[in-house]
Write an enzyme that holds these catalytic residues in place. Structure first.
Site, PDB file in Angstrom:
ATOM      1  N   GLU A  59     -20.437 -30.906 -16.180  1.00  0.00           N
ATOM      2  CA  GLU A  59     -19.873 -32.256 -16.229  1.00  0.00           C
ATOM      3  C   GLU A  59     -19.205 -32.624 -14.901  1.00  0.00           C
ATOM      4  O   GLU A  59     -18.431 -31.847 -14.344  1.00  0.00           O
ATOM      5  CB  GLU A  59     -18.841 -32.343 -17.352  1.00  0.00           C
ATOM      6  CG  GLU A  59     -18.259 -33.739 -17.521  1.00  0.00           C
ATOM      7  CD  GLU A  59     -17.157 -33.799 -18.571  1.00  0.00           C
ATOM      8  OE1 GLU A  59     -17.160 -34.749 -19.367  1.00  0.00           O
ATOM      9  OE2 GLU A  59     -16.288 -32.892 -18.581  1.00  0.00           O
ATOM     10  N   LYS A 150     -20.036 -41.467 -20.227  1.00  0.00           N
ATOM     11  CA  LYS A 150     -19.275 -40.877 -21.337  1.00  0.00           C
ATOM     12  C   LYS A 150     -18.565 -41.966 -22.137  1.00  0.00           C
ATOM     13  O   LYS A 150     -17.820 -42.778 -21.584  1.00  0.00           O
ATOM     14  CB  LYS A 150     -18.263 -39.874 -20.782  1.00  0.00           C
ATOM     15  CG  LYS A 150     -17.564 -39.016 -21.827  1.00  0.00           C
ATOM     16  CD  LYS A 150     -16.713 -37.974 -21.118  1.00  0.00           C
ATOM     17  CE  LYS A 150     -16.082 -36.998 -22.087  1.00  0.00           C
ATOM     18  NZ  LYS A 150     -15.302 -35.957 -21.382  1.00  0.00           N
ATOM     19  N   CYS A 184     -19.440 -33.146 -22.549  1.00  0.00           N
ATOM     20  CA  CYS A 184     -18.220 -32.495 -23.029  1.00  0.00           C
ATOM     21  C   CYS A 184     -17.910 -32.818 -24.491  1.00  0.00           C
ATOM     22  O   CYS A 184     -18.720 -32.553 -25.370  1.00  0.00           O
ATOM     23  CB  CYS A 184     -17.075 -32.874 -22.098  1.00  0.00           C
ATOM     24  SG  CYS A 184     -15.630 -31.795 -22.158  1.00  0.00           S
TER      25      CYS A 184
END
Length: 332
Positions: A59, A150, A184
């Site tokens: 990430e 994200k 994540c």
């Protein structure tokens, strides 16, 4: 770089069912975009020489996870130090439209290898001054297939990153497999996972900043839930990985242990067993041969968005429009 090899194949597997994947557990050259991309390209070339069809990275590996926030009093409002760190991130972030990933795309095309890479993106369509945690997919022809921002930054990340949108909730064909990925803690978000499962995903890439505590449980859980292979790929960050000219380096290291991110990259099979158990504490390239026949076999028992779903009762609606504030309509 050390190479760890593994296989997970059925008895007498067919060539068309097999795929070879790689997880590149490496550290960034922190907050230095070009130098970090050079390391990424080196890993892509190494994976390509190993005959891999896919290589994944952690990430926001480029230019690095915002480790400074929780170590330098990051929540202090209107603080000159925090504002300067944010400006540094903006300067070193990836602007896809400016061609920052062009050399990586060329390397992917040269080696006929697909790439999942976590970047801190400076989004041109959202003023160019906000940052997004973005997972970029580059196909074997060197074309960017998706850029997933994200959906919800976690905890301290909200002081650096803006929330994303559903535009990148997409999957991609890769041999017999269908590959998708999440950033994540998105891998803990049930509906985000289902959005990928429903598109036929059977090879899931979960990217993390690094940490055994992150990867050990969800990797096997998501594999069991989806009856897919799951690749958890993490970054690594040790004190020696910071450039000497890093801003606020003394304070960052004073408030850190041996590892800011200890890796934990791993691979789980569709039945939840380990193909490669979590690997911690070092840079390495993990490669594994996987077999689509084993996915099909486990789907006989449970297919979460197929025969074991009830769309007449529960359904998911996914908005994949790229969010932007203004729409401009000009005369011809």
């Amino acid at each position: 770089m050390e190479i760890l090899e593994a296989t997970h194949l059925s008895h007498n597997p067919s060539a068309s069912d097999k795929i070879k994947v790689a997880l590149a557990q490496i550290a960034p050259v922190w907050l230095k975009r070009e130098a970090t991309l050079d390391k990424v390209i080196d890993a892509v070339e190494l994976a390509g020489k190993q005959g891999c069809q896919l290589v994944a990275f952690g990430e926001t590996l480029v230019p690095g996870y915002p480790f400074w926030i929780e170590r330098t009093d990051g929540a202090r409002f209107n603080d000159p130090k925090q504002k300067a760190m944010y400006a540094k991130c903006l300067d070193q972030a990836v602007v896809i439209e400016d061609g920052h990933l062009d050399a990586l795309c060329a390397a992917a095309k040269k080696h006929s290898i697909s790439v999942y890479l976590g970047v801190m993106e400076r989004a041109a369509n959202r003023s160019g001054h906000s940052l997004y945690c973005t997972l970029v997919y580059i196909d074997q022809n060197g074309e960017i297939g998706s850029a997933h921002r994200k959906l919800q930054p976690s905890y301290a990340e909200r002081l650096a990153w803006a929330p994303g949108d559903g535009n990148g909730l997409r999957v991609h064909p890769l041999g017999r497999f269908t590959v998708g990925g999440l950033n994540c803690a998105e891998n803990w978000m049930p509906l985000s996972r289902v959005a990928l499962y429903a598109q036929g995903e059977d090879l899931h890439v979960a990217v993390w900043p690094g940490g055994l505590r992150n990867t050990e449980d969800p990797t096997r859980f998501v594999a069991k839930e989806s009856r897919s292979y799951v690749l958890s790929v993490s970054g690594l960050m040790r004190a020696e990985d910071f450039p000497k000219d890093t801003p606020e380096l003394t304070e960052i290291l004073e408030n850190s242990g041996e590892f800011l991110a200890d890796g934990g990259s791993c691979i789980a099979a569709p039945d939840g067993s380990w193909v490669v158990a979590p690997q911690v504490g070092k840079e390495l390239l993990i490669t594994a041969e996987l077999d689509h026949a084993l996915v099909r076999a486990d789907r006989q028992l449970f297919d979460p968005t197929g025969h074991y779903s009830r769309p007449d009762v529960t359904r998911l609606v996914v908005d994949r429009k790229r969010q932007q504030l203004a729409e401009f309509v000009d005369s011809e």
